[in-house]
Design a protein around this motif. Structure first.
Motif, PDB file in Angstrom:
ATOM      1  N   ASP A   1       0.838  -1.108   0.094  1.00  0.00           N
ATOM      2  CA  ASP A   1       0.122  -0.142   0.009  1.00  0.00           C
ATOM      3  C   ASP A   1       0.902   1.061  -0.089  1.00  0.00           C
ATOM      4  O   ASP A   1       0.704   2.291  -0.792  1.00  0.00           O
ATOM      5  CB  ASP A   1      -0.948  -0.010   1.098  1.00  0.00           C
ATOM      6  CG  ASP A   1      -2.021  -1.040   1.333  1.00  0.00           C
ATOM      7  OD1 ASP A   1      -1.650  -2.124   0.693  1.00  0.00           O
ATOM      8  OD2 ASP A   1      -3.354  -0.682   1.686  1.00  0.00           O
ATOM      9  N   SER A   2       1.807   1.296   0.861  1.00  0.00           N
ATOM     10  CA  SER A   2       2.852   2.535   1.104  1.00  0.00           C
ATOM     11  C   SER A   2       3.408   3.018  -0.440  1.00  0.00           C
ATOM     12  O   SER A   2       3.444   3.963  -0.696  1.00  0.00           O
ATOM     13  CB  SER A   2       3.701   2.296   2.129  1.00  0.00           C
ATOM     14  OG  SER A   2       4.678   1.143   1.957  1.00  0.00           O
ATOM     15  N   ALA A   3       3.967   1.982  -1.144  1.00  0.00           N
ATOM     16  CA  ALA A   3       4.626   2.211  -2.437  1.00  0.00           C
ATOM     17  C   ALA A   3       3.323   2.581  -3.320  1.00  0.00           C
ATOM     18  O   ALA A   3       3.701   3.480  -4.103  1.00  0.00           O
ATOM     19  CB  ALA A   3       5.113   0.885  -3.159  1.00  0.00           C
ATOM     20  N   ALA A   4       2.310   2.106  -3.366  1.00  0.00           N
ATOM     21  CA  ALA A   4       1.153   2.519  -4.278  1.00  0.00           C
ATOM     22  C   ALA A   4       0.492   4.090  -3.630  1.00  0.00           C
ATOM     23  O   ALA A   4       0.355   4.762  -4.775  1.00  0.00           O
ATOM     24  CB  ALA A   4       0.004   1.414  -4.334  1.00  0.00           C
ATOM     25  N   GLN A   5       0.537   4.125  -2.432  1.00  0.00           N
ATOM     26  CA  GLN A   5       0.094   5.357  -2.095  1.00  0.00           C
ATOM     27  C   GLN A   5       0.776   6.616  -2.639  1.00  0.00           C
ATOM     28  O   GLN A   5       0.433   7.666  -3.001  1.00  0.00           O
ATOM     29  CB  GLN A   5      -0.023   5.514  -0.396  1.00  0.00           C
ATOM     30  CG  GLN A   5      -1.221   4.706  -0.014  1.00  0.00           C
ATOM     31  CD  GLN A   5      -0.912   4.608   1.475  1.00  0.00           C
ATOM     32  OE1 GLN A   5      -0.490   3.416   1.925  1.00  0.00           O
ATOM     33  NE2 GLN A   5      -1.053   5.663   2.308  1.00  0.00           N
ATOM     34  N   VAL A   6       2.398   6.423  -2.630  1.00  0.00           N
ATOM     35  CA  VAL A   6       3.225   7.518  -3.116  1.00  0.00           C
ATOM     36  C   VAL A   6       3.456   7.340  -4.672  1.00  0.00           C
ATOM     37  O   VAL A   6       4.101   8.345  -5.025  1.00  0.00           O
ATOM     38  CB  VAL A   6       4.331   7.541  -2.338  1.00  0.00           C
ATOM     39  CG1 VAL A   6       4.190   7.734  -0.971  1.00  0.00           C
ATOM     40  CG2 VAL A   6       5.253   6.513  -2.865  1.00  0.00           C
ATOM     41  N   ARG A   7       2.718   6.555  -5.475  1.00  0.00           N
ATOM     42  CA  ARG A   7       3.273   6.472  -6.758  1.00  0.00           C
ATOM     43  C   ARG A   7       2.750   7.500  -7.722  1.00  0.00           C
ATOM     44  O   ARG A   7       3.362   8.113  -8.405  1.00  0.00           O
ATOM     45  CB  ARG A   7       2.497   5.092  -7.373  1.00  0.00           C
ATOM     46  CG  ARG A   7       2.768   5.032  -8.821  1.00  0.00           C
ATOM     47  CD  ARG A   7       2.261   3.497  -9.309  1.00  0.00           C
ATOM     48  NE  ARG A   7       2.118   3.481 -10.825  1.00  0.00           N
ATOM     49  CZ  ARG A   7       2.562   2.475 -11.459  1.00  0.00           C
ATOM     50  NH1 ARG A   7       3.162   1.441 -10.926  1.00  0.00           N
ATOM     51  NH2 ARG A   7       2.440   2.557 -12.799  1.00  0.00           N
ATOM     52  N   PRO A   8       1.595   8.439  -7.278  1.00  0.00           N
ATOM     53  CA  PRO A   8       1.354   9.609  -8.027  1.00  0.00           C
ATOM     54  C   PRO A   8       2.326  10.667  -7.876  1.00  0.00           C
ATOM     55  O   PRO A   8       2.457  11.419  -8.798  1.00  0.00           O
ATOM     56  CB  PRO A   8      -0.018   9.931  -7.528  1.00  0.00           C
ATOM     57  CG  PRO A   8      -0.543   8.658  -6.892  1.00  0.00           C
ATOM     58  CD  PRO A   8       0.502   7.747  -6.372  1.00  0.00           C
ATOM     59  N   TYR A   9       3.092  10.682  -6.815  1.00  0.00           N
ATOM     60  CA  TYR A   9       4.150  11.613  -6.754  1.00  0.00           C
ATOM     61  C   TYR A   9       5.316  11.452  -7.336  1.00  0.00           C
ATOM     62  O   TYR A   9       6.187  12.223  -7.638  1.00  0.00           O
ATOM     63  CB  TYR A   9       4.494  11.721  -5.120  1.00  0.00           C
ATOM     64  CG  TYR A   9       3.388  12.091  -4.177  1.00  0.00           C
ATOM     65  CD1 TYR A   9       2.396  12.884  -4.479  1.00  0.00           C
ATOM     66  CD2 TYR A   9       3.086  11.311  -2.910  1.00  0.00           C
ATOM     67  CE1 TYR A   9       1.238  13.328  -3.665  1.00  0.00           C
ATOM     68  CE2 TYR A   9       1.792  11.377  -2.242  1.00  0.00           C
ATOM     69  CZ  TYR A   9       1.066  12.489  -2.654  1.00  0.00           C
ATOM     70  OH  TYR A   9       0.109  12.908  -1.872  1.00  0.00           O
ATOM     71  N   LEU A  10       5.457  10.153  -8.090  1.00  0.00           N
ATOM     72  CA  LEU A  10       6.566  10.036  -9.110  1.00  0.00           C
ATOM     73  C   LEU A  10       6.458  10.793 -10.188  1.00  0.00           C
ATOM     74  O   LEU A  10       7.349  11.220 -10.645  1.00  0.00           O
ATOM     75  CB  LEU A  10       6.591   8.349  -9.385  1.00  0.00           C
ATOM     76  CG  LEU A  10       7.215   7.548  -8.218  1.00  0.00           C
ATOM     77  CD1 LEU A  10       6.730   5.939  -8.718  1.00  0.00           C
ATOM     78  CD2 LEU A  10       8.421   7.470  -8.046  1.00  0.00           C
ATOM     79  N   TYR A  11       5.359  11.249 -10.494  1.00  0.00           N
ATOM     80  CA  TYR A  11       5.045  12.232 -11.679  1.00  0.00           C
ATOM     81  C   TYR A  11       5.713  13.676 -11.622  1.00  0.00           C
ATOM     82  O   TYR A  11       6.130  14.191 -12.527  1.00  0.00           O
ATOM     83  CB  TYR A  11       3.623  12.350 -11.890  1.00  0.00           C
ATOM     84  CG  TYR A  11       2.849  10.977 -12.513  1.00  0.00           C
ATOM     85  CD1 TYR A  11       2.655  10.855 -13.828  1.00  0.00           C
ATOM     86  CD2 TYR A  11       2.507   9.881 -11.535  1.00  0.00           C
ATOM     87  CE1 TYR A  11       1.901   9.565 -14.430  1.00  0.00           C
ATOM     88  CE2 TYR A  11       1.784   8.885 -12.035  1.00  0.00           C
ATOM     89  CZ  TYR A  11       1.562   8.822 -13.347  1.00  0.00           C
ATOM     90  OH  TYR A  11       0.969   7.605 -13.648  1.00  0.00           O
ATOM     91  N   LEU A  12       6.248  13.932 -10.246  1.00  0.00           N
ATOM     92  CA  LEU A  12       6.428  15.082  -9.864  1.00  0.00           C
ATOM     93  C   LEU A  12       7.766  15.044  -9.369  1.00  0.00           C
ATOM     94  O   LEU A  12       8.601  15.999  -9.127  1.00  0.00           O
ATOM     95  CB  LEU A  12       5.572  15.922  -8.637  1.00  0.00           C
ATOM     96  CG  LEU A  12       4.560  16.809  -9.260  1.00  0.00           C
ATOM     97  CD1 LEU A  12       3.853  17.246  -7.810  1.00  0.00           C
ATOM     98  CD2 LEU A  12       5.230  17.989  -9.735  1.00  0.00           C
ATOM     99  N   ALA A  13       8.398  13.823  -9.268  1.00  0.00           N
ATOM    100  CA  ALA A  13       9.443  13.749  -8.282  1.00  0.00           C
ATOM    101  C   ALA A  13      10.867  14.243  -8.789  1.00  0.00           C
ATOM    102  O   ALA A  13      11.611  14.768  -8.568  1.00  0.00           O
ATOM    103  CB  ALA A  13       9.900  12.328  -7.845  1.00  0.00           C
ATOM    104  N   ALA A  14      10.945  14.323 -10.283  1.00  0.00           N
ATOM    105  CA  ALA A  14      11.991  14.869 -11.049  1.00  0.00           C
ATOM    106  C   ALA A  14      12.113  16.300 -10.707  1.00  0.00           C
ATOM    107  O   ALA A  14      13.224  17.040 -10.854  1.00  0.00           O
ATOM    108  CB  ALA A  14      11.950  14.566 -12.530  1.00  0.00           C
ATOM    109  N   ARG A  15      11.011  17.098 -10.575  1.00  0.00           N
ATOM    110  CA  ARG A  15      11.260  18.674 -10.267  1.00  0.00           C
ATOM    111  C   ARG A  15      10.706  19.042  -9.008  1.00  0.00           C
ATOM    112  O   ARG A  15      10.633  20.055  -8.938  1.00  0.00           O
ATOM    113  CB  ARG A  15      10.155  19.170 -11.337  1.00  0.00           C
ATOM    114  CG  ARG A  15       8.958  18.721 -11.578  1.00  0.00           C
ATOM    115  CD  ARG A  15       7.831  19.556 -12.377  1.00  0.00           C
ATOM    116  NE  ARG A  15       6.660  18.779 -13.149  1.00  0.00           N
ATOM    117  CZ  ARG A  15       5.634  19.623 -13.274  1.00  0.00           C
ATOM    118  NH1 ARG A  15       5.550  20.736 -13.456  1.00  0.00           N
ATOM    119  NH2 ARG A  15       4.463  18.623 -13.928  1.00  0.00           N
ATOM    120  N   ASP A  16      10.515  18.032  -8.277  1.00  0.00           N
ATOM    121  CA  ASP A  16      10.432  18.605  -6.720  1.00  0.00           C
ATOM    122  C   ASP A  16      11.160  17.639  -5.798  1.00  0.00           C
ATOM    123  O   ASP A  16      10.758  16.218  -5.576  1.00  0.00           O
ATOM    124  CB  ASP A  16       8.840  18.024  -6.417  1.00  0.00           C
ATOM    125  CG  ASP A  16       8.259  18.733  -5.160  1.00  0.00           C
ATOM    126  OD1 ASP A  16       9.031  18.678  -4.047  1.00  0.00           O
ATOM    127  OD2 ASP A  16       7.164  19.049  -5.104  1.00  0.00           O
TER     128      ASP A  16
END
Length: 426
Positions: A63-78
């Motif tokens: 669950d924890s990996a899936a919960q933060v997955r949408p933030y991967l879309y921003l990780a390169a710039r944040d």
């Protein structure tokens, strides 16, 4: 971690503009996208992160990996979000070293647990259900973080030791009958106990598949070889091979992981494909390796519906046939109602459809029109609560399970991003 970063606010404004004609879709997206950040993530001075699942205070590896997955879309710039994800990877692999057979862990080693299933259960373990996917998700998250940001600090000694523990478990559980001492019995719920005194149903040792005690629903497997989870394992072993070669510079591990990935893939194609009347050759959900199969799907990921979402490349005809079967009432957990149609789970009441399954269905569709239809359906079945739920009644979305389920919220957010054309290009 509760503060929205500047980059996140810019991103939210970007999404709002793209959904300017769909205020309900955006409002729900903003809540679901920020919910995990604002309510479930705890950062520590050592740089690690702990993510509770929502209405339960423990951290599931899956669950924890899936919960933060949408933030991967921003990780390169944040960088702050990237730091948080990096900290979660480090925490996950530390947890794996506590007990690689456990699926959920405590924030502190205080002995909290769902139920005291083992006399010698580590006080840091919330639940000790062995699930293949629990060991796959941390590798997937570590790989995505690296590919999307270039970061490698999380590939430390704890990661190396964790990977070795995972490989040892997977190799042992290819010979569950002969080599494994794992067992699980819970007397309060029959669906959460393994047969044969906790050993599980008899399986064909050495066929190449990896045995799993439990499904990602946390329900016990019926036949032992859970095919969606084996698909996931094959994929992440490929990721591990790439990490070993390009980052760890460990050619021996790279070759081992690549060979293991192919071994599992070949075992799936050899043991998990069977003819089903009206659909042709399809993938089974579970098999025992002797020829007995279970044809169904469960809303939780990994699922057969999520095959392409997970990155597993199988026989295209078998994949298409399987999808056609899964999205029909021939699948015993596919429900058609007046409010919605979709896949549910034996983990929740009969005729309850899961928002997670709808998100997977949408993200694996090729038609943008169909993606939009499913997205609107998800938004229309939140019972005006502004968040996703676990399961809801196919005829009445006001009847649902779990008021607050962070994984489902994350899946809705990812579904929106998928619909708008964002992708995790790894």
């Amino acid at each position: 971690m509760s503060e929205r970063t500047h980059e996140m606010n810019v991103f939210l404004q970007e999404i709002k503009e793209k959904l300017k004609d769909e205020p309900k879709l955006y409002s729900l997206f903003e809540t679901c996208f920020t919910n995990t950040l604002e309510r479930t993530i705890r950062r520590y001075e050592d740089g690690t992160s702990f993510v509770i699942t929502g209405d339960i205070p423990a951290m599931w590896l899956r669950d924890s990996a899936a919960q933060v997955r949408p933030y991967l879309y921003l990780a390169a710039r944040d960088s702050e979000l990237a730091d948080m994800i990096e900290g979660l990877v480090k925490r996950q692999f530390s947890c794996i070293l506590i007990d690689p057979y456990a699926n959920a862990f405590n924030e502190k080693p205080d002995g909290s647990c769902w139920e005291k299933d083992f006399e010698d259960q580590d006080p840091g373990v919330w639940e000790r259900k062995y699930e293949i996917d629990s060991l796959c998700y941390p590798i997937q998250l570590a790989y995505f973080l690296w590919k999307l940001t270039g970061r490698t600090a999380h590939f430390d000694e704890t990661f190396r030791k964790g990977v070795n523990a995972i490989l040892k478990v997977f190799r042992t559980e290819q010979y569950h009958e002969e080599k494994s001492s794992y067992h699980f019995t819970r007397h309060s719920l029959y669906s959460e106990s393994l047969s044969r005194g906790g050993k599980g149903a008899l399986v064909n040792d050495g066929c190449g598949l990896i045995w799993s005690g439990f499904r990602p629903s946390d329900d016990a497997c019926d036949l032992g070889y859970l095919i969606p989870s084996n698909m996931f394992a094959s994929v992440v072993l490929g990721y591990l091979s790439e990490i070993a070669r390009e980052v760890l510079h460990d050619e021996e591990l790279a070759k081992e992981a690549a060979a293991f990935s192919k071994e599992v893939h070949d075992a799936i194609e050899a043991n998990a494909v069977a003819s089903l009347q009206g659909f042709g050759r399809v993938y089974a959900y579970e098999t025992d390796g002797f020829g007995q199969c279970r044809f169904m799907d469960d809303a939780n990921v990994p699922s057969l519906l999520a095959q392409t979402y997970l990155g597993y490349e199988g026989d295209p005809e078998v994949t298409a046939n399987t999808r056609r079967f899964l999205l029909s009432e021939a699948n015993p957990y596919y429900y058609e109602g007046t409010a919605a149609s979709g896949i549910g789970s034996p983990h929740t009441p009969t005729s309850y459809i899961w928002h997670i399954a709808l998100a997977v269905q949408g993200m694996t569709e090729t038609s943008k029109e169909e993606k939009y239809r499913i997205l609107k359906l998800m938004a229309a079945t939140d019972d005006n609560k502004g968040m996703m739920h676990e399961g809801f009644d196919k005829n009445d979305p006001s009847h649902y399970t779990r008021e607050w389920f962070s994984w489902a919220n994350a899946m809705y957010a990812e579904m929106v991003l998928n619909y708008l054309g964002y992708g995790l290009d790894v």
